[in-house]
Design an enzyme around this catalytic site. Structure first.
Site, PDB file in Angstrom:
ATOM      1  N   SER A 121       0.818  -1.225   0.000  1.00  0.00           N
ATOM      2  CA  SER A 121       0.000   0.000   0.000  1.00  0.00           C
ATOM      3  C   SER A 121       0.842   1.261   0.000  1.00  0.00           C
ATOM      4  CB  SER A 121      -0.939  -0.002   1.215  1.00  0.00           C
ATOM      5  OG  SER A 121      -0.193  -0.007   2.412  1.00  0.00           O
ATOM      6  N   TYR A 178      13.452  -4.108  16.129  1.00  0.00           N
ATOM      7  CA  TYR A 178      13.382  -4.136  14.656  1.00  0.00           C
ATOM      8  C   TYR A 178      14.501  -5.000  14.078  1.00  0.00           C
ATOM      9  CZ  TYR A 178      13.410  -2.502   9.808  1.00  0.00           C
ATOM     10  OH  TYR A 178      13.398  -2.445   8.432  1.00  0.00           O
ATOM     11  N   ALA A 210      16.336  -7.288  15.520  1.00  0.00           N
ATOM     12  CA  ALA A 210      16.198  -8.709  15.899  1.00  0.00           C
ATOM     13  C   ALA A 210      15.120  -9.392  15.067  1.00  0.00           C
ATOM     14  CB  ALA A 210      15.870  -8.821  17.391  1.00  0.00           C
TER      15      ALA A 210
END
Ligand code: NAP
Length: 260
Positions: A19, A157, A159
């Site tokens: 999107s 984030y 990880a």
């Protein structure tokens, strides 16, 4: 022999996170190259807007990758529209940063629900369709250069992206006899809604057109790993190689915790 050489064309492709940002740009480029592209995200309005660009080739499939029921419903709809997929691009992602090394479990769960379990959900749905393709199948996961070396505030984030990368590397081995290739893409900074709120410098930042061009070139060549921009990838690789220097001298300068 690879079916896709320099251009990907005439294929059935499912892209998640289409999107906005990188996924949207990839979807438009792949539709222009005469592929049928199933485009997923949660926001129906944004997908309908995307479809207006090419109603024959851009087909919305609204779903929340972190939600089992939504994915079961998406699976039924996708199978009603096609009995096979040539490629899936696992691009849906979210980013939340850790502040003051505060390990908030809810936040970790939100990030992993999309970036890791969302990928597992989509793979479970896509794999039987990839196995039915006439062409050699292709799984593409959008990871991140943040996994090359430990970066400040990226505990959740980074990880989640490292876990996703391992999942795909492992799957590559187990799919070796299935004639399905696996590519991990590790972008640097790209200007998208995800990075719009970043309040720190983004070295070598690219726009979505540049990012999509690098991704499409790499996946058309069926590379195991696609990284860009090269200057950031090499800088981080050198930091990982000289990790003593990175963790004792350079990274502490980037951390905000010691500046409180
Ligand atoms: N931009 C960068 O610098 C950068 C760098 C490295 C890697 N990446 C990775 O590239 C990918 C694309 O990011 P972007 O920068 O293009 O960000 P973006 O514009 O924010 O796009 C994220 C996409 O993921 C979708 N999404 C988020 N949560 C979802 C969910 N639960 N279910 C289904 N779709 C969901 C969003 O759509 P809805 O909100 O409508 O659901 C949107 O289409 C991500 O995996 C990101 O981690 C980005």
């Amino acid at each position: 022999m690879s079916v896709f050489t320099t251009e990907i064309s005439g294929a059935n492709i499912w892209i998640t996170g289409a999107s906005s940002g990188i996924g949207r740009e990839l979807a438009i480029k792949l539709a222009q190259a005469d592929n049928t592209v199933f485009v997923s995200a949660r926001s129906r309005a944004a997908l309908d807007g995307l479809r207006a660009q090419d109603p024959q080739r851009l087909i919305p499939l609204v779903c929340d990758v972190g939600d089992r029921e939504s994915m079961a419903d998406a699976g039924r709809k996708l199978r009603a529209m096609t009995d096979s997929l040539d490629m899936v691009i696992l691009n849906a992602g979210t980013c939340e940063y850790v502040d003051n090394a505060d390990l908030d479990l809810d936040m970790f769960e939100r990030v992993f629900a999309v970036n890791f379990f969302g990928v597992v959900n989509c793979l479970a749905l896509a794999k039987p369709l990839l196995q039915r393709a006439q062409r050699r199948g292709h799984i593409v996961g959008i990871g991140s250069l943040s996994t090359v070396v430990g970066l400040p505030r990226a505990e959740a984030y980074g990880a989640s992206k490292a876990a996703m990368q391992y999942l795909l590397d492992s799957l590559r081995v187990d799919l070796i006899h299935e004639k399905i290739d696996v590519t991990v893409v590790r972008p640097g900074f790209v200007e998208t809604p995800m990075t719009a709120a970043n309040d720190f410098p983004m070295p070598f930042v690219m726009n979505t057109e540049q990012a999509a061009a690098s991704i499409l070139k790499g996946i058309a060549q069926r590379r195991r790993m696609v990284e860009f921009p090269r200057r950031l990838s090499w800088s981080l690789r050198i930091a990982a190689m000289w990790s003593g220097l990175w963790y004792s001298v350079m990274a502490p300068r980037l951390s905000r915790v010691n500046k409180l």
